[in-house]
Scaffold this motif. Structure first.
Motif, PDB file in Angstrom:
ATOM      1  N   HIS A 124       0.811  -1.229   0.000  1.00 38.50           N
ATOM      2  CA  HIS A 124       0.000   0.000   0.000  1.00 38.50           C
ATOM      3  C   HIS A 124       0.843   1.277   0.000  1.00 38.50           C
ATOM      4  N   ILE A 125       2.171   1.124   0.074  1.00 36.70           N
ATOM      5  CA  ILE A 125       3.023   2.310   0.235  1.00 36.70           C
ATOM      6  C   ILE A 125       2.871   3.303  -0.916  1.00 36.70           C
ATOM      7  N   GLU A 126       2.880   2.775  -2.133  1.00 32.15           N
ATOM      8  CA  GLU A 126       2.786   3.663  -3.299  1.00 32.15           C
ATOM      9  C   GLU A 126       1.487   4.468  -3.282  1.00 32.15           C
ATOM     10  N   LEU A 127       0.396   3.778  -2.954  1.00 31.14           N
ATOM     11  CA  LEU A 127      -0.921   4.430  -2.894  1.00 31.14           C
ATOM     12  C   LEU A 127      -0.931   5.503  -1.798  1.00 31.14           C
ATOM     13  N   ILE A 128      -0.495   5.130  -0.618  1.00 30.81           N
ATOM     14  CA  ILE A 128      -0.532   6.073   0.517  1.00 30.81           C
ATOM     15  C   ILE A 128       0.391   7.260   0.261  1.00 30.81           C
ATOM     16  N   ASP A 129       1.512   6.991  -0.371  1.00 29.43           N
ATOM     17  CA  ASP A 129       2.485   8.037  -0.702  1.00 29.43           C
ATOM     18  C   ASP A 129       1.845   9.155  -1.548  1.00 29.43           C
ATOM     19  N   ARG A 130       0.848   8.786  -2.355  1.00 26.10           N
ATOM     20  CA  ARG A 130       0.189   9.788  -3.215  1.00 26.10           C
ATOM     21  C   ARG A 130      -0.679  10.757  -2.408  1.00 26.10           C
ATOM     22  N   TYR A 131      -1.140  10.336  -1.238  1.00 27.97           N
ATOM     23  CA  TYR A 131      -2.078  11.159  -0.468  1.00 27.97           C
ATOM     24  C   TYR A 131      -1.507  11.720   0.838  1.00 27.97           C
TER      25      TYR A 131
ATOM     26  N   ASP B 189       1.393  12.896   3.858  1.00 27.07           N
ATOM     27  CA  ASP B 189       2.675  13.599   4.029  1.00 27.07           C
ATOM     28  C   ASP B 189       3.583  12.849   4.986  1.00 27.07           C
ATOM     29  N   MET B 190       2.990  11.931   5.747  1.00 28.39           N
ATOM     30  CA  MET B 190       3.779  11.182   6.725  1.00 28.39           C
ATOM     31  C   MET B 190       3.171   9.787   6.870  1.00 28.39           C
ATOM     32  N   PHE B 191       4.029   8.783   6.942  1.00 31.03           N
ATOM     33  CA  PHE B 191       3.558   7.414   7.158  1.00 31.03           C
ATOM     34  C   PHE B 191       3.539   7.133   8.651  1.00 31.03           C
ATOM     35  N   GLN B 192       2.505   6.456   9.102  1.00 33.51           N
ATOM     36  CA  GLN B 192       2.523   5.960  10.487  1.00 33.51           C
ATOM     37  C   GLN B 192       2.748   4.458  10.447  1.00 33.51           C
ATOM     38  N   ILE B 193       3.741   4.003  11.233  1.00 35.52           N
ATOM     39  CA  ILE B 193       3.903   2.558  11.436  1.00 35.52           C
ATOM     40  C   ILE B 193       3.318   2.290  12.818  1.00 35.52           C
ATOM     41  N   GLY B 194       2.295   1.467  12.867  1.00 35.61           N
ATOM     42  CA  GLY B 194       1.592   1.220  14.122  1.00 35.61           C
ATOM     43  C   GLY B 194       2.345   0.268  15.033  1.00 35.61           C
ATOM     44  N   ALA B 195       1.873   0.235  16.276  1.00 34.66           N
ATOM     45  CA  ALA B 195       2.509  -0.599  17.299  1.00 34.66           C
ATOM     46  C   ALA B 195       2.631  -2.062  16.843  1.00 34.66           C
ATOM     47  N   ARG B 196       1.576  -2.540  16.188  1.00 41.98           N
ATOM     48  CA  ARG B 196       1.566  -3.966  15.791  1.00 41.98           C
ATOM     49  C   ARG B 196       2.569  -4.274  14.688  1.00 41.98           C
ATOM     50  N   ASN B 197       3.061  -3.251  14.039  1.00 44.55           N
ATOM     51  CA  ASN B 197       4.007  -3.457  12.931  1.00 44.55           C
ATOM     52  C   ASN B 197       5.401  -2.922  13.216  1.00 44.55           C
ATOM     53  N   MET B 198       5.667  -2.571  14.481  1.00 40.87           N
ATOM     54  CA  MET B 198       6.966  -1.958  14.771  1.00 40.87           C
ATOM     55  C   MET B 198       8.135  -2.854  14.359  1.00 40.87           C
ATOM     56  N   GLN B 199       7.908  -4.160  14.397  1.00 37.34           N
ATOM     57  CA  GLN B 199       8.998  -5.057  13.981  1.00 37.34           C
ATOM     58  C   GLN B 199       8.688  -5.788  12.677  1.00 37.34           C
ATOM     59  N   ASN B 200       7.881  -5.147  11.839  1.00 31.68           N
ATOM     60  CA  ASN B 200       7.663  -5.676  10.484  1.00 31.68           C
ATOM     61  C   ASN B 200       8.806  -5.097   9.642  1.00 31.68           C
ATOM     62  N   PHE B 201       9.886  -5.847   9.580  1.00 27.58           N
ATOM     63  CA  PHE B 201      11.127  -5.287   9.023  1.00 27.58           C
ATOM     64  C   PHE B 201      11.029  -4.987   7.524  1.00 27.58           C
ATOM     65  N   VAL B 202      10.200  -5.737   6.818  1.00 25.29           N
ATOM     66  CA  VAL B 202      10.016  -5.466   5.383  1.00 25.29           C
ATOM     67  C   VAL B 202       9.333  -4.106   5.217  1.00 25.29           C
ATOM     68  N   LEU B 203       8.305  -3.886   6.038  1.00 21.98           N
ATOM     69  CA  LEU B 203       7.580  -2.611   5.988  1.00 21.98           C
ATOM     70  C   LEU B 203       8.502  -1.439   6.377  1.00 21.98           C
ATOM     71  N   LEU B 204       9.321  -1.636   7.393  1.00 20.54           N
ATOM     72  CA  LEU B 204      10.249  -0.581   7.828  1.00 20.54           C
ATOM     73  C   LEU B 204      11.234  -0.239   6.707  1.00 20.54           C
ATOM     74  N   THR B 205      11.746  -1.267   6.050  1.00 17.63           N
ATOM     75  CA  THR B 205      12.695  -1.045   4.959  1.00 17.63           C
ATOM     76  C   THR B 205      12.022  -0.274   3.826  1.00 17.63           C
ATOM     77  N   GLU B 206      10.795  -0.655   3.522  1.00 15.08           N
ATOM     78  CA  GLU B 206      10.094   0.008   2.406  1.00 15.08           C
ATOM     79  C   GLU B 206       9.743   1.463   2.715  1.00 15.08           C
ATOM     80  N   VAL B 207       9.321   1.772   3.949  1.00 12.16           N
ATOM     81  CA  VAL B 207       9.048   3.194   4.242  1.00 12.16           C
ATOM     82  C   VAL B 207      10.359   3.966   4.318  1.00 12.16           C
TER      83      VAL B 207
END
Ligand code: PEP
Ligand code: MN
Length: 341
Positions: A170-177, A179-197
């Motif tokens: 969803h990063i590309e989509l959210i990036d279009r709308y 100004d800042m990404f939030q990584i939630g508590a449940r994803n703090m150690q989702n390392f793929v997501l962290l790398t992508e943001v």
């Protein structure tokens, strides 16, 4: 790094450790005592930490001298970092106020809340379009429709917007709308997501996992920073506690703890930390008194009708009063701190 060998370590084992250090192109500094032999390793930390010295016979302890979160650490960056988006600034003597509903629900709801929080002086508008819900049957967010409403409301009131990203797809989509990404508590150690943001190069609001230590949080920030994205804001939002009186346990000491180790701005979220509108003002003020660079609060114009986190939302008028108090508290705490640009 310091390598410690026990009293029983043989000369051969000491020599093996030194040989291993030198084979990596590093220097060894030997100090022999009666009960312990200490070998200081001098050279590139990365090469040292990659070698499993603990597994060498005779070694009882390996003590790193530098923190493993080197980009997030204040040693690497002694001055406080400022993360900016639109007119909002976090850190370096600037207070950032993030406010809005848990989830984007309708245009009318966002308009009412957006107007109220902008009048109260909030600097970033929040609203979830992809919601991480414990139950798969609970409201999951409006997805792109929600992002559009959030972005339009932010534009109308001149506020940058932040929204949660749950999935790297969803990063590309959210990036279009957003100004800042939030990584939630449940994803703090989702390392793929962290790398992508990290690759996306936009500010990231990184929330502490509910069972994560402060060091875990800093290691997660390191994932984002190591991709070349320096715009990271850390958020203390409470950890699992044993008392059901509050939704989570607000760890106010995490604020000075992070500040003692890192240059990154810190925000507190007393909404998710307490889950109690009656406790939010006290905890928000405590967070700022403890040195926070920002406050993240959920606000709703009709909490009883909210599709998520209604019971913890502040009413717009309660938020306006608190925002004034937060600015006063911030002034008081930072009166001797020169503002950096
Ligand atoms: C939120 O901000 O609405 C949220 C789900 O927060 P957390 O990840 O801290 O639970
Ligand atoms: Mn919420």
């Amino acid at each position: 790094m310091i390598i410690i060998l026990g009293a029983q370590a043989t000369d051969q084992q000491v020599d093996d450790v030194i040989e291993r250090i030198e084979s990596l192109g590093l220097q060894a500094h030997l100090s022999r005592g009666t009960y312990r032999t200490v070998i200081g390793v001098i050279g590139d930390e990365d090469k040292i930490s990659a070698a499993p010295f603990e597994a060498i016979p005779g070694v009882v302890q390996v003590v790193p001298v530098l923190p493993p979160f080197k980009l997030a650490s204040s040693e690497a960056h002694p001055k406080p970092s400022i993360v900016a988006t639109g007119n909002a600034k976090f850190g370096g003597g600037h207070l950032g106020l993030i406010a809005g509903p848990c989830a984007v629900e309708t245009e009318a709801q966002m308009d009412a809340i957006g107007r109220a929080v902008s009048e109260a002086g909030a600097s970033v508008l929040r609203g979830g379009a992809f919601k991480p819900r414990t139950s798969p049957y609970a409201f999951q967010g409006l997805a792109e429709e929600g992002l559009k409403i959030l972005a339009d409301t932010g534009k109308k009131y001149g506020m940058p917007v932040v929204t949660e990203v749950l999935d790297p797809r969803h990063i590309e989509l959210i990036d279009r709308y957003a100004d800042m990404f939030q990584i939630g508590a449940r994803n703090m150690q989702n390392f793929v997501l962290l790398t992508e943001v990290g690759r996306a190069q936009k500010p990231v609001l990184l929330k502490r996992g509910m069972s994560a230590t402060v060091k875990d949080l800093l290691m997660s920030a390191e994932y984002i920073l190591s991709q070349g994205n320096p715009h990271v804001i850390l958020c203390e939002r409470g950890v699992k506690g044993f008392d059901s009186l509050t939704r989570n346990l607000f760890d106010v000491a995490a604020v000075p703890a992070i500040k003692s180790m890192s240059h990154l701005p810190v925000v507190v979220d007393p909404s998710h930390a307490t889950g109690r509108p009656d406790f939010i003002p006290a905890c928000a003020l405590a967070g700022v008194a403890a040195g926070a660079d920002g406050v993240h609060i959920e606000v709703h114009n009709a909490p009883a009708e909210a599709l998520s986190d209604g019971p913890q939302a502040l009413l717009p008028e309660q938020y306006a009063q608190l925002a004034d108090q937060l600015r006063e508290m911030f002034e008081l705490v930072n009166k001797n701190t020169p503002k950096t640009l």
